[in-house]
Motif scaffolding. Structure first.
Motif, PDB file in Angstrom:
ATOM      1  N   ALA A  43       0.826  -1.205   0.000  1.00 19.31           N
ATOM      2  CA  ALA A  43       0.000   0.000   0.000  1.00 19.31           C
ATOM      3  C   ALA A  43       0.859   1.252   0.000  1.00 19.31           C
ATOM      4  O   ALA A  43       0.592   2.214  -0.736  1.00 19.31           O
ATOM      5  CB  ALA A  43      -0.930   0.003   1.210  1.00 19.31           C
ATOM      6  N   ASP A  47       1.223   3.982  -2.959  1.00 21.24           N
ATOM      7  CA  ASP A  47       0.993   5.394  -2.646  1.00 21.24           C
ATOM      8  C   ASP A  47       2.214   6.235  -2.992  1.00 21.24           C
ATOM      9  O   ASP A  47       2.091   7.400  -3.382  1.00 21.24           O
ATOM     10  CB  ASP A  47       0.643   5.550  -1.161  1.00 21.24           C
ATOM     11  CG  ASP A  47       0.093   6.940  -0.855  1.00 21.24           C
ATOM     12  OD1 ASP A  47      -0.688   7.457  -1.678  1.00 21.24           O
ATOM     13  OD2 ASP A  47       0.448   7.502   0.192  1.00 21.24           O
ATOM     14  N   THR A 106      -1.397  -7.643  -5.663  1.00 20.08           N
ATOM     15  CA  THR A 106      -2.527  -7.784  -4.738  1.00 20.08           C
ATOM     16  C   THR A 106      -2.987  -9.229  -4.667  1.00 20.08           C
ATOM     17  O   THR A 106      -3.232  -9.771  -3.584  1.00 20.08           O
ATOM     18  CB  THR A 106      -3.689  -6.880  -5.174  1.00 20.08           C
ATOM     19  OG1 THR A 106      -3.276  -5.516  -5.120  1.00 20.08           O
ATOM     20  CG2 THR A 106      -4.885  -7.070  -4.251  1.00 20.08           C
ATOM     21  N   VAL A 166      -3.371   4.244   3.535  1.00 18.45           N
ATOM     22  CA  VAL A 166      -2.223   3.614   4.200  1.00 18.45           C
ATOM     23  C   VAL A 166      -2.431   3.593   5.711  1.00 18.45           C
ATOM     24  O   VAL A 166      -2.182   2.580   6.385  1.00 18.45           O
ATOM     25  CB  VAL A 166      -0.921   4.363   3.840  1.00 18.45           C
ATOM     26  CG1 VAL A 166       0.246   3.856   4.695  1.00 18.45           C
ATOM     27  CG2 VAL A 166      -0.605   4.192   2.360  1.00 18.45           C
ATOM     28  N   ASP A 182      -3.225  -4.592   4.047  1.00 20.26           N
ATOM     29  CA  ASP A 182      -2.247  -3.839   3.254  1.00 20.26           C
ATOM     30  C   ASP A 182      -2.521  -4.009   1.761  1.00 20.26           C
ATOM     31  O   ASP A 182      -2.517  -3.041   0.996  1.00 20.26           O
ATOM     32  CB  ASP A 182      -0.835  -4.310   3.596  1.00 20.26           C
ATOM     33  CG  ASP A 182       0.234  -3.597   2.791  1.00 20.26           C
ATOM     34  OD1 ASP A 182       0.394  -2.370   2.974  1.00 20.26           O
ATOM     35  OD2 ASP A 182       0.907  -4.257   1.963  1.00 20.26           O
ATOM     36  N   ALA A 185      -5.748  -2.160   0.808  1.00 23.86           N
ATOM     37  CA  ALA A 185      -5.509  -0.714   0.694  1.00 23.86           C
ATOM     38  C   ALA A 185      -4.778  -0.390  -0.605  1.00 23.86           C
ATOM     39  O   ALA A 185      -5.083   0.605  -1.274  1.00 23.86           O
ATOM     40  CB  ALA A 185      -4.702  -0.222   1.888  1.00 23.86           C
ATOM     41  N   ALA A 186      -3.811  -1.238  -0.970  1.00 25.65           N
ATOM     42  CA  ALA A 186      -3.078  -1.028  -2.221  1.00 25.65           C
ATOM     43  C   ALA A 186      -4.020  -1.095  -3.415  1.00 25.65           C
ATOM     44  O   ALA A 186      -3.907  -0.311  -4.368  1.00 25.65           O
ATOM     45  CB  ALA A 186      -1.976  -2.073  -2.364  1.00 25.65           C
TER      46      ALA A 186
END
Length: 303
Positions: A43, A47, A106, A166, A182, A185-186
């Motif tokens: 993530a 970002d 992912t 994040v 994680d 979120a990614a």
């Protein structure tokens, strides 16, 4: 027959804000990159790449502000305005690669999630969010002054949302131990990236292909021009974008033959250029004014 205008559009007045936001964002980028390496967070890595494109966008905005001050030259009659289009294509390519990478990673991390240190992750997320908030505050006062600043403001706002993702992932990992947060979120941050990449690609491609500027109806342009006194026909109408916010238009305009003997031709040209500037916000226009006896000599494929 043409009409010359200055190529400056006011962006240079806000270079201080853009430079400050660019410096803050670049510093955040370096911090997040270090955090992505130290924590192994997908993530945070996504970002960070997202932030890289935002820094690139702010750099383009600052670059455009500088370019607006540069006068044209015989070799580059529009200066380097189209450099932003080439840069946008490069950004779109990077974003698309990142989007594919995010999808692959992912899936792998959902199947076999690695251990992510939640404390370090939340620290780097908070640092990124705080920096973005400062950059937003710098840009907020002038975002309504120009499209350039408004786009820069949205760049930073978009990345602030990534930092929030994040932080949320770090909190979920810390409180529940669910390491897949994680990767989720990614994936959400990646969902912000791909539409932007496609939009950049579409807009840059439209400029390079010299497509008609968005929102400009050439049929409506022709109708307005036909209302100018003594105009009999308008054909061979072309419009394109040199760069963002810089549309150009050209057309052949047939007028009464007598206008070339009684002095009306020059006044008609002024009215034509005023028409497209006032009604369609096109300040760079070129018209070929022809007597009504001329079209018979035109190439038959002219519209």
């Amino acid at each position: 027959m043409g009409h010359d205008h200055s190529h400056a559009h006011g962006a240079a007045d806000h270079r201080g804000r853009l430079a400050a936001a660019f410096g803050i964002s670049a510093a955040i980028l370096l911090v997040q990159l270090a955090g992505a390496v130290l924590t192994g967070s997908l993530a945070l890595l996504v970002d960070t790449v997202h932030m890289l494109t935002d820094v690139g966008g702010l750099g383009l905005a600052l670059f455009a502000a500088h370019l607006s001050l540069r006068p044209p030259s015989p070799r580059r009659t529009w200066g380097l305005r189209r450099a932003e289009v080439l840069a946008a294509l490069a950004q779109a390519a990077i974003l698309l690669v990142v989007g594919v990478y995010v999808l692959v990673q992912t899936v792998l991390r959902l199947l076999d999630p690695p251990e992510i240190p939640s404390t370090e992750l939340v620290v780097f997320g908070v640092v990124g969010l705080a920096g973005n908030v400062v950059a937003l505050a710098v840009l907020a006062g002038g975002r309504g002054a120009s499209l350039n600043l408004r786009a820069a403001f949205l760049e930073v706002l978009n990345d602030a949302l990534g930092s929030v993702g994040v932080i949320v992932a770090a909190i979920v990992i810390a409180t529940t131990g669910w390491q897949r947060a994680d990767a989720v979120a990614a994936l959400l941050i990646g969902a912000l990236i791909l539409p932007r990449a496609l939009k950049l690609l579409r807009e840059a491609g439209a400029v390079l292909l010299e497509s008609t500027p968005p929102g400009l109806d050439l049929g409506e342009v022709r109708t307005h021009l036909m209302r100018v006194e003594h105009v009999r026909e308008v054909h061979d109408v072309h419009a394109s974008l040199i760069a963002t916010g810089l549309p150009v238009l050209s057309a052949h305009v047939v007028v009464d033959s007598g206008c070339f003997t009684d002095g009306h031709a020059g006044r008609i040209l002024d009215e034509l250029q005023a028409c497209v500037a006032e009604h369609f916000d096109v300040e760079h226009s070129t018209f070929q004014v022809e007597p009504d006896t001329h079209p018979e000599h035109e190439h038959p494929t002219h519209d």
